[in-house]
Design a protein around this motif. Structure first.
Motif, short mmCIF file in Angstrom:
data_model
loop_
_atom_site.label_atom_id
_atom_site.label_comp_id
_atom_site.label_asym_id
_atom_site.label_seq_id
_atom_site.Cartn_x
_atom_site.Cartn_y
_atom_site.Cartn_z
N ARG A 1 0.85 -1.24 0.00
CA ARG A 1 0.11 0.04 0.00
C ARG A 1 0.81 1.18 -0.01
O ARG A 1 0.49 2.21 -0.63
CB ARG A 1 -0.93 0.01 1.16
N TYR B 1 3.85 1.60 -1.28
CA TYR B 1 4.49 1.66 -2.63
C TYR B 1 3.47 2.24 -3.48
O TYR B 1 3.85 2.82 -4.29
CB TYR B 1 4.78 0.09 -3.09
N GLU B 2 2.39 1.69 -3.40
CA GLU B 2 1.21 2.05 -4.37
C GLU B 2 0.96 3.61 -4.22
O GLU B 2 0.69 4.49 -5.07
CB GLU B 2 -0.09 1.32 -3.96
N GLN C 1 3.46 5.63 -5.67
CA GLN C 1 3.44 5.47 -7.30
C GLN C 1 2.31 6.46 -7.75
O GLN C 1 2.00 6.27 -9.13
CB GLN C 1 3.37 3.96 -7.86
N ASP D 1 -0.61 5.34 -7.57
CA ASP D 1 -1.74 4.33 -8.24
C ASP D 1 -2.83 4.29 -7.64
O ASP D 1 -3.85 3.55 -8.14
CB ASP D 1 -1.00 2.89 -8.43
N SER D 2 -3.20 4.72 -6.33
CA SER D 2 -4.28 4.69 -5.54
C SER D 2 -4.73 5.73 -4.71
O SER D 2 -3.54 6.43 -4.04
CB SER D 2 -4.39 3.33 -4.79
N LEU E 1 -4.08 -5.15 -4.94
CA LEU E 1 -3.27 -3.63 -5.31
C LEU E 1 -3.65 -3.05 -6.79
O LEU E 1 -4.24 -3.94 -7.87
CB LEU E 1 -1.63 -4.04 -5.72
N ALA E 2 -3.24 -2.09 -7.15
CA ALA E 2 -3.55 -1.16 -8.15
C ALA E 2 -2.85 -1.90 -9.45
O ALA E 2 -1.54 -2.50 -9.06
CB ALA E 2 -3.41 0.13 -8.50
N ASP F 1 -1.10 -1.12 -12.05
CA ASP F 1 -0.06 -0.57 -12.55
C ASP F 1 0.98 -0.93 -11.41
O ASP F 1 2.10 -0.99 -11.74
CB ASP F 1 -0.38 0.94 -12.61
N SER F 2 0.65 -0.81 -10.20
CA SER F 2 1.78 -0.99 -9.10
C SER F 2 2.22 -2.51 -9.11
O SER F 2 3.20 -2.75 -9.09
CB SER F 2 1.21 -0.81 -7.72
N ALA G 1 4.62 -2.83 -12.25
CA ALA G 1 5.86 -2.33 -12.11
C ALA G 1 6.65 -3.05 -11.04
O ALA G 1 7.93 -3.07 -11.27
CB ALA G 1 5.69 -0.77 -11.23
N LEU G 2 5.82 -3.64 -9.82
CA LEU G 2 6.66 -4.48 -9.15
C LEU G 2 7.10 -5.43 -9.63
O LEU G 2 8.29 -6.33 -9.40
CB LEU G 2 5.90 -4.74 -7.73
#
Lengths: 137, 185
Positions: A27, A29-30, A33, A35-36, B92-93, B95-96, B99-100
């Protein structure tokens, strides 16, 4: 008795952090990024409600449970301390995915390896105490 | 047990954020303030760090209330995981996740924590956990607070220093995620 109330607040804090997944490295990381909206929503709504509540408390002149005036010591005015310290913290936050609340919550959740992260955090605090006189504040 | 089932879903931000604010108000009404990283200093002092620096010479017993919050947080983590299924995989999204996986994280979207960092398969994971924790501890004390003390409590009290610290948190986090992760992983 009073200690039990602090314990209860801690339990609520831990359950919320875990159930909101704010304790998940993924979360964080997201969030970095973009992304959320999830993490921004959590922090943003907590701060928005906090702002209004604190304003109300000040306006109404409420007292705490012990009958004392509610006070908050203003933080010292400085830039380098908060900016540099903040950046170092942010580097660690993104790497470990755990800030000083979630690392304990995760430990309770059965992720025992977080003990290593906590050990690192205690060590970092200790080293700060050793070198703080030589750092710009 | 419909209630338990309902609580076992991941909680949305508009439930979680207000509840965190509630914890903060609870502590304000107790005459204290929310700030988890202060406990790290207390732990140092309890371990005898006062012999090495005046920074750790203070009466830690005054901060026992915060250690109770810490113990409560550990219990909360236990309750959430064992009764409310909180350690289920994080959705998780996409896109994430992409990327991961490009960086070799195979479990994005199917785990709660990445094996690559929180696993004992490699020594590098231990180095990552120690250094991540180290920077969190060092940075939090240098900045005088962490996410709970600055971002939540400080901003709620309209503290400009807290805003600077939060900007720092994000600058650091973005550097780690976008500049250093591609080098590390």
């Amino acid at each position: 008795m009073k200690y039990l109330r602090f314990l209860a607040l801690g339990v609520l804090f831990g359950v919320v952090l875990m159930k909101s997944q704010a304790t998940s490295w993924f979360r964080i990381y997201e969030m970095f990024q973009f992304d959320s909206f999830h993490m921004y929503g959590i922090i943003g709504s907590a701060v928005a409600i906090g702002l209004v509540g604190v304003l109300l408390i000040k306006k109404m002149g409420w007292k705490d449970f012990d009958g004392n005036a509610i006070q908050y010591a203003d933080k010292n005015k400085s830039v380098p301390r908060y900016l540099i310290g903040g950046i170092v913290f942010g580097l660690g936050w993104a790497l470990s995915g755990a800030c000083p609340g979630p690392m304990y919550v995760l430990l309770g959740s059965g992720f025992y390896l977080l003990l290593i992260v906590i050990l690192g955090a205690v060590l970092g605090t200790f080293v700060y105490g050793l070198v703080r006189d030589r750092l710009p504040h | 047990m419909i209630l338990v089932e309902w609580l076992s879903q991941p909680w949305p931000w508009y439930v979680s954020g207000p509840l965190i604010a509630l914890v903060m108000f609870g502590l304000i009404m107790e005459g204290k303030s929310l700030g988890m990283s202060a406990n790290l200093r207390t732990i140092c002092t309890m371990s005898g760090a006062g012999k090495f620096s005046d920074f750790f010479c203070f009466d830690w017993k005054r901060d026992r209330w915060n250690l109770m919050v810490l113990i409560g947080a550990i219990m909360g983590g236990f309750i959430a995981s064992y009764f409310l299924d909180a350690n289920a995989p994080v959705i998780l999204a996409q896109d994430s996740i992409n990327a991961l996986s490009d960086m070799g994280f195979q479990d994005a979207g199917t785990a709660f924590l990445p094996e690559k960092i929180f696993g004992l398969a490699s020594n590098s994971a231990i180095v990552l956990m120690i250094s991540g924790g180290f920077m969190v501890g060092f940075g939090a004390r240098y900045a005088g607070g962490c996410t709970s003390g600055h971002a939540i409590t400080g901003l709620s009290h309209l503290q400009w220093p807290s805003l600077i610290a939060v900007v720092g948190f994000f600058v650091g986090g973005l550097i780690m995620t976008h500049v250093l992760f591609p080098l590390i992983f």
